[in-house]
Design an enzyme around this catalytic site. Structure first.
Site, short mmCIF file in Angstrom:
data_model
loop_
_atom_site.label_atom_id
_atom_site.label_comp_id
_atom_site.label_asym_id
_atom_site.label_seq_id
_atom_site.Cartn_x
_atom_site.Cartn_y
_atom_site.Cartn_z
N GLN A 1 0.82 -1.22 0.00
CA GLN A 1 0.00 0.00 0.00
C GLN A 1 0.85 1.27 0.00
O GLN A 1 2.05 1.22 0.26
CB GLN A 1 -0.90 0.00 1.24
CG GLN A 1 -0.13 -0.24 2.53
CD GLN A 1 -0.96 -0.90 3.62
OE1 GLN A 1 -2.17 -0.94 3.57
NE2 GLN A 1 -0.29 -1.43 4.64
N PRO B 1 -5.82 -4.75 1.09
CA PRO B 1 -5.26 -5.79 1.96
C PRO B 1 -6.17 -6.17 3.12
O PRO B 1 -6.09 -7.26 3.67
CB PRO B 1 -3.94 -5.20 2.47
CG PRO B 1 -3.76 -3.87 1.83
CD PRO B 1 -4.96 -3.57 1.00
N ASP C 1 -7.62 -5.11 14.21
CA ASP C 1 -7.35 -3.68 14.02
C ASP C 1 -6.98 -3.47 12.56
O ASP C 1 -5.86 -3.09 12.23
CB ASP C 1 -6.20 -3.27 14.96
CG ASP C 1 -5.93 -1.79 14.93
OD1 ASP C 1 -6.67 -1.05 14.24
OD2 ASP C 1 -4.98 -1.37 15.61
N SER C 2 -7.95 -3.71 11.71
CA SER C 2 -7.66 -3.77 10.27
C SER C 2 -7.89 -2.43 9.59
O SER C 2 -8.47 -1.51 10.16
CB SER C 2 -8.60 -4.79 9.64
OG SER C 2 -9.92 -4.34 9.78
N THR C 3 -7.46 -2.37 8.33
CA THR C 3 -7.90 -1.28 7.46
C THR C 3 -9.35 -1.59 7.10
O THR C 3 -9.93 -2.57 7.56
CB THR C 3 -7.02 -1.23 6.20
OG1 THR C 3 -6.98 -2.54 5.63
CG2 THR C 3 -5.60 -0.79 6.51
N ASP D 1 0.69 -12.34 7.03
CA ASP D 1 -0.74 -12.32 6.86
C ASP D 1 -1.46 -12.78 8.14
O ASP D 1 -1.24 -13.90 8.61
CB ASP D 1 -1.05 -13.28 5.70
CG ASP D 1 -2.48 -13.15 5.24
OD1 ASP D 1 -3.33 -12.76 6.06
OD2 ASP D 1 -2.72 -13.44 4.06
N GLY D 2 -2.30 -11.91 8.70
CA GLY D 2 -3.00 -12.24 9.94
C GLY D 2 -3.91 -13.44 9.76
O GLY D 2 -4.10 -14.25 10.68
N ASP E 1 0.59 0.24 13.73
CA ASP E 1 1.02 1.49 14.37
C ASP E 1 1.30 1.30 15.86
O ASP E 1 1.88 2.17 16.50
CB ASP E 1 -0.02 2.59 14.16
CG ASP E 1 -1.39 2.18 14.66
OD1 ASP E 1 -1.59 2.12 15.88
OD2 ASP E 1 -2.26 1.89 13.83
N1 SPD Z 1 -11.30 4.11 8.06
C1 SPD Z 1 -10.31 3.89 9.02
C2 SPD Z 1 -10.39 2.62 9.78
C3 SPD Z 1 -9.07 2.29 10.35
C4 SPD Z 1 -9.07 1.23 11.32
N2 SPD Z 1 -7.77 0.81 11.74
C5 SPD Z 1 -6.89 1.86 12.09
C6 SPD Z 1 -5.61 1.38 12.64
C7 SPD Z 1 -5.26 2.12 13.87
N3 SPD Z 1 -4.51 1.32 14.76
#
Ligand code: SPD
Length: 280
Positions: free
Chosen positions: A30, A161, A154-156, A136-137, A85
Site C-alpha cells: 500500500q 489488503p 485492528d484492520s484497514t 498475513d493475519g 502502528d
Molecule cells: N477508516 C479507518 C479505519 C481504520 C481502522 N484501523 C486503524 C488502525 C489504527 N490502529
C-alpha cells in the site's frame, strides 16, 4: 497559501488543514503517507485512508481494546491482527493479566514508519510480552488454533489488503484461534456509510459466535466522525461480565474509556435498529 488534505469516502469528503509532508512511500501492499495536520498532529494514511493521528488515536485504540479486556475474566494471551502502528498493543499491555501479546501485521514497513513518526503509539512494541509477526493475519490465525483469550482485529477497511479480514472464513478462524470463553472484536466501518456493511459483518460473525454486539465511538478523523465495532463471544456478555475493579484501575489513566462510556457504547440508536434489525 493554505494546504488541505482530504479523504474521500464514497459520497463524502473530509478535510484537514495540513502542514509538512513527513513521509511518502509505497510498500509491497500500500501507499504510506505521514503528514502534519494543524488540529490532530501527525496523521498516518494508508492508500489515502486515515488510519490514526496523534491527537485522537486514543478513542479508537481504547475502544477497540478495553470493552473486551475488562469483560474477559483473565486475558493472558492476546492477538492483535493488523494494528502495525502499535496503538492497540499499547492499550492491551495496560492490563496486568497479559502475559503474551502477538501483533500480526502484514506490512512491516507500516511498523517501521510508525516507530519513526509515532513514538507514543509504538512505545510498548519492544516490551518482552510482545511478539511481532510480520505476515498475513489470516494465515497466522490459521496456524494458531486455541491460543488466545482475546483477538482484536485492528484492520484497514474492507478494501485492498484489509478485505480478507471481513470474510466468513476469517471470522471462523478467529473463533478457532480463541480458547474457550474467548472474545473477538473487530472494527466495522461507519454506521453512516451508505454501503454500510454492518448487517453483513454482523451476520457473518453470528454464523460463528453466539453473540455479536455492535458498539460505537465518536472518532473525529474517521469518515462521518462515528465508527463501529463488533464484540463477539460465545459466553461473555459485555454488559454483565465486566470486572469492575480492573475497569476502575484502567479508567484512572484512560483518555476516553470510562465505565459509563462502556455501557453507553453498546446502546443502539433507533435509526440503526430500524435499518439493520437487532445489532445486540
Ligand atoms: N477508516 C479507518 C479505519 C481504520 C481502522 N484501523 C486503524 C488502525 C489504527 N490502529
Amino acid at each position: 497559501m493554505e494546504l488541505w488534505l482530504s479523504e474521500t469516502f464514497g459520497p463524502i469528503r473530509q478535510g484537514w488543514k495540513a502542514g509538512k509532508l513527513l513521509y511518502q512511500g509505497r510498500s509491497a501492499y500500500q501507499d504510506i503517507v505521514v503528514v502534519e495536520t494543524e488540529r490532530f498532529g501527525k496523521m498516518l494514511l494508508l492508500d489515502g485512508c486515515v488510519m490514526t493521528t496523534e491527537h485522537d488515536e486514543f478513542v479508537y485504540h481504547e475502544m477497540l481494546t478495553h470493552p473486551a479486556m475488562v469483560s474477559h475474566e483473565k486475558p493472558k494471551s492476546v492477538c492483535v491482527v493488523g494494528g502495525g502502528d502499535g496503538g492497540t498493543v499499547r492499550e492491551v499491555l495496560r492490563h496486568r493479566d497479559v502475559e503474551r501479546c502477538v501483533l500480526a501485521e502484514i506490512d512491516g514497513e507500516v511498523i517501521e514508519v510508525c516507530r519513526k513518526f509515532f513514538p507514543a503509539h509504538t512505545s510498548m512494541l519492544d516490551d518482552p510480552r510482545v511478539e511481532i509477526e510480520v505476515g498475513d493475519g489470516f494465515d497466522y490465525l490459521q496456524k494458531h488454533a486455541s491460543q488466545f483469550d482475546v483477538i482484536l482485529s485492528d484492520s484497514t477497511d474492507p478494501v485492498g489488503p484489509g478485505e480478507v479480514l471481513f470474510t466468513d472464513n476469517y471470522f471462523r478462524l478467529a473463533k478457532e484461534a480463541l480458547r474457550a470463553g474467548g472474545i473477538f472484536v473487530t472494527q466495522a466501518h461507519s454506521p453512516w456509510a451508505p454501503d454500510s456493511k454492518l448487517a453483513l459483518i454482523r451476520n457473518k460473525i453470528r454464523d460463528h459466535f453466539a453473540l455479536a454486539m455492535w458498539y460505537g465511538a465518536a472518532i473525529p478523523t474517521y469518515p462521518y466522525g462515528w465508527w463501529s465495532f463488533f464484540f463477539a463471544s460465545d459466553r461473555v456478555h459485555p454488559l454483565s461480565s465486566v470486572n469492575l475493579e480492573r475497569q476502575q484501575h484502567l479508567v484512572d489513566s484512560s483518555h476516553y474509556y470510562t465505565a459509563g462510556i462502556h455501557d453507553a457504547a453498546f446502546a443502539t440508536p433507533a435509526f440503526l435498529s430500524r435499518e439493520f434489525g437487532s445489532l445486540q
